[in-house]
Design a protein around this motif. Structure first.
Motif, short mmCIF file in Angstrom:
data_model
loop_
_atom_site.label_atom_id
_atom_site.label_comp_id
_atom_site.label_asym_id
_atom_site.label_seq_id
_atom_site.Cartn_x
_atom_site.Cartn_y
_atom_site.Cartn_z
N HIS A 24 -5.64 35.26 17.08
CA HIS A 24 -4.71 34.88 18.15
C HIS A 24 -3.57 35.89 18.31
CE1 HIS A 24 -6.90 31.20 18.57
NE2 HIS A 24 -6.06 30.76 19.48
N TRP A 25 -3.09 36.44 17.20
CA TRP A 25 -2.01 37.43 17.27
C TRP A 25 -2.43 38.65 18.08
CZ3 TRP A 25 3.03 37.28 16.57
CH2 TRP A 25 3.56 36.21 15.83
N ILE A 26 -3.70 38.97 18.06
CA ILE A 26 -4.19 40.11 18.82
C ILE A 26 -4.62 39.69 20.22
CG2 ILE A 26 -6.03 41.87 18.94
CD1 ILE A 26 -5.98 41.74 15.79
N CYS A 27 -5.39 38.64 20.31
CA CYS A 27 -6.05 38.28 21.57
C CYS A 27 -5.15 37.58 22.58
CB CYS A 27 -7.29 37.43 21.29
SG CYS A 27 -8.57 38.35 20.41
N VAL A 28 -4.25 36.71 22.15
CA VAL A 28 -3.41 35.98 23.11
C VAL A 28 -2.55 36.94 23.94
CG1 VAL A 28 -1.47 34.37 23.33
CG2 VAL A 28 -3.46 33.75 21.94
N PRO A 29 -1.84 37.90 23.33
CA PRO A 29 -1.08 38.84 24.17
C PRO A 29 -1.98 39.66 25.11
CG PRO A 29 -0.32 38.95 21.90
CD PRO A 29 -1.57 38.12 21.90
N LEU A 30 -3.16 40.04 24.63
CA LEU A 30 -4.06 40.81 25.49
C LEU A 30 -4.60 39.98 26.65
CD1 LEU A 30 -6.02 42.91 22.83
CD2 LEU A 30 -4.43 43.76 24.58
N ILE A 31 -4.92 38.72 26.41
CA ILE A 31 -5.37 37.84 27.50
C ILE A 31 -4.24 37.67 28.51
CG2 ILE A 31 -6.00 35.46 28.07
CD1 ILE A 31 -7.59 35.46 25.37
N PHE A 32 -3.03 37.45 28.03
CA PHE A 32 -1.87 37.30 28.91
C PHE A 32 -1.71 38.56 29.76
CE2 PHE A 32 2.74 36.78 29.75
CZ PHE A 32 2.75 35.44 30.14
N TRP A 33 -1.84 39.73 29.12
CA TRP A 33 -1.74 41.02 29.82
C TRP A 33 -2.82 41.16 30.88
CZ3 TRP A 33 -5.16 45.31 29.47
CH2 TRP A 33 -4.68 46.49 30.05
N THR A 34 -4.06 40.76 30.55
CA THR A 34 -5.14 40.91 31.53
C THR A 34 -4.94 40.00 32.74
OG1 THR A 34 -6.61 39.30 30.43
CG2 THR A 34 -6.85 41.62 29.82
N ILE A 35 -4.44 38.81 32.50
CA ILE A 35 -4.20 37.90 33.63
C ILE A 35 -3.14 38.49 34.56
CG2 ILE A 35 -3.31 35.62 34.28
CD1 ILE A 35 -4.76 34.59 31.69
N LEU A 36 -2.06 39.00 33.98
CA LEU A 36 -1.05 39.66 34.81
C LEU A 36 -1.65 40.90 35.48
CD1 LEU A 36 2.14 39.44 32.52
CD2 LEU A 36 1.64 38.11 34.59
N GLY A 37 -2.55 41.59 34.79
CA GLY A 37 -3.22 42.75 35.37
C GLY A 37 -4.07 42.37 36.57
N PHE A 38 -4.84 41.29 36.45
CA PHE A 38 -5.64 40.83 37.59
C PHE A 38 -4.74 40.48 38.78
CE2 PHE A 38 -9.03 39.51 34.41
CZ PHE A 38 -9.94 40.47 34.80
N LEU A 145 3.38 32.13 19.48
CA LEU A 145 3.48 33.34 18.66
C LEU A 145 4.93 33.83 18.61
CD1 LEU A 145 0.31 35.23 19.95
CD2 LEU A 145 0.56 33.98 17.79
N LEU A 146 5.59 33.82 19.76
CA LEU A 146 7.00 34.22 19.81
C LEU A 146 7.85 33.32 18.92
CD1 LEU A 146 9.34 35.88 20.99
CD2 LEU A 146 9.33 34.32 22.95
N GLY A 147 7.53 32.04 18.88
CA GLY A 147 8.26 31.09 18.02
C GLY A 147 8.22 31.51 16.56
N PHE A 148 7.07 32.03 16.10
CA PHE A 148 6.96 32.53 14.72
C PHE A 148 7.92 33.69 14.49
CE2 PHE A 148 2.75 30.46 14.68
CZ PHE A 148 2.83 29.81 13.47
N ILE A 149 7.97 34.60 15.44
CA ILE A 149 8.85 35.77 15.31
C ILE A 149 10.31 35.33 15.29
CG2 ILE A 149 9.64 37.89 16.44
CD1 ILE A 149 6.72 38.13 17.56
N LEU A 150 10.66 34.42 16.17
CA LEU A 150 12.05 33.94 16.23
C LEU A 150 12.44 33.22 14.94
CD1 LEU A 150 12.23 32.72 19.94
CD2 LEU A 150 13.13 34.85 18.96
N LYS A 151 11.55 32.39 14.43
CA LYS A 151 11.84 31.71 13.16
C LYS A 151 12.02 32.71 12.01
CE LYS A 151 9.62 27.32 14.15
NZ LYS A 151 8.44 26.47 13.91
N LYS A 152 11.13 33.71 11.97
CA LYS A 152 11.18 34.71 10.90
C LYS A 152 12.50 35.49 10.93
CE LYS A 152 8.06 36.35 7.97
NZ LYS A 152 7.62 35.56 6.84
N THR A 153 13.03 35.72 12.13
CA THR A 153 14.27 36.48 12.29
C THR A 153 15.50 35.58 12.27
OG1 THR A 153 14.05 36.45 14.69
CG2 THR A 153 13.16 38.37 13.53
N GLY A 154 15.29 34.27 12.15
CA GLY A 154 16.41 33.34 12.09
C GLY A 154 17.05 33.05 13.44
#
Length: 157
Positions: A24-38, A145-154
């Motif tokens: 998911h860490w790899i594929c979710v951002p890429l899927i999001f990018w492709t949808i915006l690309g389409f 995924l962003l929530g994980f990053i935000l939690k990790k950074t406090g």
């Protein structure tokens, strides 16, 4: 409990396996990018920003609607995701310029491959993807995924 926390908790139920999370860490951002690309390929007027590139009106409308969904959940998440979507739009612009008429094929190939991996991840997990239960989870994945990053950074969201 806030709605964003409820959505994250529900999404997490089918994303506990380490391999599935990694995928998911790899594929979710890429899927999001492709949808915006389409969306960027829909014929529409564009506006250009120096040192950034050009963005279509259809892409801007999409970013606005997605941002409104995120804004309902968290101001901080929506601001960060607006930045992330504009960053994605920059790479979409570069892809569209580099591949010209074939950029749709780049988006399609990445889209199909990443979804195959997503389903492999869920097969390993042993649970169906969350969006099958509720379509809004297609937009929850990136912010989960962003929530994980935000939690990790406090940083509170």
């Amino acid at each position: 409990m806030r709605k964003v926390d409820l959505l994250f908790a529900e999404y997490s139920k089918s994303h506990r396996n380490a391999t599935n999370k990694f995928i998911h860490w790899i594929c979710v951002p890429l899927i999001f990018w492709t949808i915006l690309g389409f969306v960027s390929l829909i014929p529409a007027p564009h506006f250009c920003i120096s040192y950034f590139g050009c963005v279509s009106i259809m892409s801007m409308i999409t970013v606005i609607f997605i941002s409104l969904f995120y804004l309902r959940l968290s101001l901080r998440i929506s601001i960060i995701m607006i930045f992330m979507m504009f960053l994605a739009e920059h790479f979409i612009y570069l892809t569209n310029i580099h591949f010209e008429k074939q950029s749709w094929m780049v988006y399609l190939i990445v889209f199909v491959i990443t979804w195959i991996f997503q389903f492999i991840g869920h097969k390993i997990e042993g649970k169906k993807p969350s969006f099958i239960q509720d379509i809004q989870f297609l937009l929850v994945g990136p912010i989960w995924l962003l929530g994980f990053i935000l939690k990790k950074t406090g940083i509170r969201y």
